[in-house]
Design a protein around this motif. Structure first.
Motif, mmCIF file in Angstrom:
data_model
loop_
_atom_site.group_PDB
_atom_site.id
_atom_site.type_symbol
_atom_site.label_atom_id
_atom_site.label_comp_id
_atom_site.label_asym_id
_atom_site.label_seq_id
_atom_site.Cartn_x
_atom_site.Cartn_y
_atom_site.Cartn_z
ATOM 1 N N ILE A 34 5.930 79.922 73.630
ATOM 2 C CA ILE A 34 5.753 78.544 73.155
ATOM 3 C C ILE A 34 6.795 77.666 73.825
ATOM 4 O O ILE A 34 7.999 77.956 73.780
ATOM 5 C CB ILE A 34 5.920 78.463 71.623
ATOM 6 N N LEU A 35 6.339 76.599 74.442
ATOM 7 C CA LEU A 35 7.238 75.610 75.034
ATOM 8 C C LEU A 35 7.243 74.369 74.136
ATOM 9 O O LEU A 35 6.196 73.757 73.917
ATOM 10 C CB LEU A 35 6.785 75.242 76.447
ATOM 11 N N VAL A 36 8.412 74.032 73.619
ATOM 12 C CA VAL A 36 8.555 72.864 72.750
ATOM 13 C C VAL A 36 9.429 71.838 73.461
ATOM 14 O O VAL A 36 10.580 72.129 73.818
ATOM 15 C CB VAL A 36 9.181 73.246 71.398
ATOM 16 N N GLU A 37 8.885 70.654 73.665
ATOM 17 C CA GLU A 37 9.630 69.565 74.304
ATOM 18 C C GLU A 37 9.713 68.384 73.349
ATOM 19 O O GLU A 37 8.726 68.027 72.707
ATOM 20 C CB GLU A 37 8.949 69.138 75.595
ATOM 21 N N THR A 38 10.878 67.797 73.250
ATOM 22 C CA THR A 38 11.059 66.611 72.419
ATOM 23 C C THR A 38 11.759 65.530 73.225
ATOM 24 O O THR A 38 12.522 65.830 74.156
ATOM 25 C CB THR A 38 11.884 66.914 71.157
ATOM 26 N N TRP A 39 11.498 64.291 72.854
ATOM 27 C CA TRP A 39 12.168 63.153 73.478
ATOM 28 C C TRP A 39 12.549 62.158 72.394
ATOM 29 O O TRP A 39 11.728 61.802 71.538
ATOM 30 C CB TRP A 39 11.261 62.469 74.499
ATOM 31 N N THR A 40 13.795 61.720 72.425
ATOM 32 C CA THR A 40 14.260 60.703 71.487
ATOM 33 C C THR A 40 14.983 59.606 72.266
ATOM 34 O O THR A 40 15.716 59.893 73.227
ATOM 35 C CB THR A 40 15.221 61.300 70.438
ATOM 36 N N ASP A 41 14.778 58.378 71.866
ATOM 37 C CA ASP A 41 15.430 57.240 72.509
ATOM 38 C C ASP A 41 16.792 56.992 71.863
ATOM 39 O O ASP A 41 16.927 57.030 70.634
ATOM 40 C CB ASP A 41 14.570 55.980 72.389
ATOM 41 N N TYR A 42 17.768 56.717 72.707
ATOM 42 C CA TYR A 42 19.116 56.432 72.206
ATOM 43 C C TYR A 42 19.532 55.027 72.617
ATOM 44 O O TYR A 42 19.554 54.708 73.807
ATOM 45 C CB TYR A 42 20.128 57.448 72.751
ATOM 46 N N GLU B 231 16.818 58.002 77.331
ATOM 47 C CA GLU B 231 15.990 58.944 76.586
ATOM 48 C C GLU B 231 16.594 60.337 76.669
ATOM 49 O O GLU B 231 16.950 60.814 77.743
ATOM 50 C CB GLU B 231 14.572 58.955 77.168
ATOM 51 N N MET B 232 16.707 60.989 75.513
ATOM 52 C CA MET B 232 17.212 62.352 75.454
ATOM 53 C C MET B 232 16.043 63.313 75.324
ATOM 54 O O MET B 232 15.181 63.130 74.466
ATOM 55 C CB MET B 232 18.153 62.531 74.252
ATOM 56 N N GLY B 233 16.008 64.319 76.156
ATOM 57 C CA GLY B 233 14.922 65.286 76.118
ATOM 58 C C GLY B 233 15.428 66.698 75.880
ATOM 59 O O GLY B 233 16.535 67.044 76.287
ATOM 60 N N THR B 234 14.630 67.505 75.200
ATOM 61 C CA THR B 234 14.960 68.923 75.019
ATOM 62 C C THR B 234 13.804 69.764 75.566
ATOM 63 O O THR B 234 12.654 69.332 75.580
ATOM 64 C CB THR B 234 15.190 69.268 73.538
ATOM 65 N N PHE B 235 14.143 70.969 75.999
ATOM 66 C CA PHE B 235 13.180 71.875 76.634
ATOM 67 C C PHE B 235 13.489 73.265 76.100
ATOM 68 O O PHE B 235 14.487 73.876 76.475
ATOM 69 C CB PHE B 235 13.344 71.805 78.157
ATOM 70 N N THR B 236 12.650 73.755 75.186
ATOM 71 C CA THR B 236 12.909 75.028 74.521
ATOM 72 C C THR B 236 11.712 75.956 74.651
ATOM 73 O O THR B 236 10.588 75.574 74.320
ATOM 74 C CB THR B 236 13.210 74.814 73.025
ATOM 75 N N VAL B 237 11.952 77.167 75.133
ATOM 76 C CA VAL B 237 10.909 78.185 75.228
ATOM 77 C C VAL B 237 11.245 79.293 74.241
ATOM 78 O O VAL B 237 12.379 79.783 74.207
ATOM 79 C CB VAL B 237 10.808 78.759 76.653
ATOM 80 N N ILE B 238 10.266 79.674 73.443
ATOM 81 C CA ILE B 238 10.498 80.684 72.418
ATOM 82 C C ILE B 238 9.239 81.537 72.263
ATOM 83 O O ILE B 238 8.128 81.062 72.513
ATOM 84 C CB ILE B 238 10.888 80.002 71.083
ATOM 85 N N SER B 239 9.417 82.777 71.862
ATOM 86 C CA SER B 239 8.278 83.680 71.651
ATOM 87 C C SER B 239 7.857 83.654 70.188
ATOM 88 O O SER B 239 8.697 83.492 69.298
ATOM 89 C CB SER B 239 8.655 85.111 72.042
ATOM 90 N N PRO B 240 6.560 83.820 69.909
ATOM 91 C CA PRO B 240 6.115 83.954 68.516
ATOM 92 C C PRO B 240 6.786 85.175 67.881
ATOM 93 O O PRO B 240 6.890 86.230 68.497
ATOM 94 C CB PRO B 240 4.601 84.145 68.643
ATOM 95 N N ARG B 241 7.218 85.039 66.631
ATOM 96 C CA ARG B 241 7.977 86.111 65.998
ATOM 97 C C ARG B 241 7.079 87.124 65.292
ATOM 98 O O ARG B 241 7.334 88.330 65.351
ATOM 99 C CB ARG B 241 8.975 85.525 64.998
ATOM 100 N N PHE B 242 6.066 86.629 64.595
ATOM 101 C CA PHE B 242 5.300 87.514 63.715
ATOM 102 C C PHE B 242 3.833 87.661 64.126
ATOM 103 O O PHE B 242 3.082 88.364 63.466
ATOM 104 C CB PHE B 242 5.375 87.001 62.279
ATOM 105 N N ILE C 217 12.741 72.865 65.530
ATOM 106 C CA ILE C 217 11.282 72.741 65.621
ATOM 107 C C ILE C 217 10.691 73.966 66.302
ATOM 108 O O ILE C 217 9.679 74.523 65.858
ATOM 109 C CB ILE C 217 10.899 71.460 66.389
ATOM 110 N N ALA C 218 11.323 74.415 67.386
ATOM 111 C CA ALA C 218 10.829 75.595 68.108
ATOM 112 C C ALA C 218 10.886 76.835 67.219
ATOM 113 O O ALA C 218 9.940 77.639 67.198
ATOM 114 C CB ALA C 218 11.649 75.809 69.379
ATOM 115 N N ASP C 219 11.972 76.989 66.477
ATOM 116 C CA ASP C 219 12.107 78.145 65.600
ATOM 117 C C ASP C 219 11.045 78.108 64.500
ATOM 118 O O ASP C 219 10.478 79.150 64.136
ATOM 119 C CB ASP C 219 13.500 78.165 64.985
ATOM 120 N N MET C 220 10.771 76.920 63.975
ATOM 121 C CA MET C 220 9.742 76.776 62.944
ATOM 122 C C MET C 220 8.368 77.193 63.474
ATOM 123 O O MET C 220 7.632 77.932 62.820
ATOM 124 C CB MET C 220 9.701 75.326 62.459
#
Length: 203
Positions: A149-157, A173-184, A60-63
């Motif tokens: 860009i900070l992308v955070e997701t949470w999914t229940d397990y 709950e599983m969480g992700t924390f991803t920071v990424i820069s705009p590419r273009f 999602i962050a890469d997209m």
């Protein structure tokens, strides 16, 4: 004479008889082995799901980092649909996207600022500038006015075999924390106006 009577011989034969001992041991061990086997499957499934959740967050962050157009609520809705497809376990995953940047003030002070923050399906609040500054130690160092860009997701397990292994692994709950820069582009921009009024664009 008493030592050789039939009752004594029968008692000794019963006492020394080991027939069926394997069956008894198996009967005693099968429940424990079954619990251990199912617990192993549960923990393996949990680690597998966590890995899938991490990869989904990165996808999602890469997209978003490759997006050159404007992002709106409809875009986020589609993003959550993709997240649901990727994670499989949760029919209603949560998503929060935040764009932030570093700004040097005229007095020389350098601070992080939030450009915009949006959520979808999330019980969490959108992030504020104060929230961004509070998590500064978790964020990369940016150049002046550089956006990230900070992308955070949470999914229940929910672990399988929960009625059988109620004490093995509880739902969490599983969480992700991803920071990424705009590419273009310089920044990922938000505009939820149907006419995409430029004055309502936030970058």
């Amino acid at each position: 004479m008493i030592r050789n009577n039939p009752l004594t011989r029968a008692w000794r034969a019963w006492r020394n008889d080991e027939d069926g001992s394997v069956a008894v041991e198996t009967l005693l061990m099968v429940p424990l082995l079954s619990w251990a086997f199912l617990s192993t499957l549960v923990y393996f499934d949990a680690y597998r799901t966590e890995a899938i959740s991490e990869r989904a967050g990165l996808t999602i962050a890469d997209m978003l980092s490759r997006e050159t157009g404007l992002v709106n609520q409809e875009y986020l809705n589609g993003t959550v649909d993709l997240l649901e497809f990727l994670t499989l376990h949760d029919s209603s995953p949560e998503l929060r996207v935040t764009v932030f940047y570093k700004h040097t003030h005229s007095n020389g002070n350098v601070h992080l600022h939030r450009a915009w923050s949006k959520t979808k399906n999330s019980t969490k609040d959108v992030l504020t500038t104060a929230d961004i500054r509070a998590m500064e130690t978790r964020l990369p160092d940016l150049g002046d006015e550089e956006r990230a860009i900070l992308v955070e997701t949470w999914t229940d397990y929910d672990p399988p075999y929960e009625p059988v292994l109620a004490s093995s692994l509880n739902a969490f709950e599983m969480g992700t924390f991803t920071v990424i820069s705009p590419r273009f582009t310089d920044s990922l921009c938000w505009n939820n106006d149907p006419t995409e009024d430029p004055t309502k664009t936030i970058c």
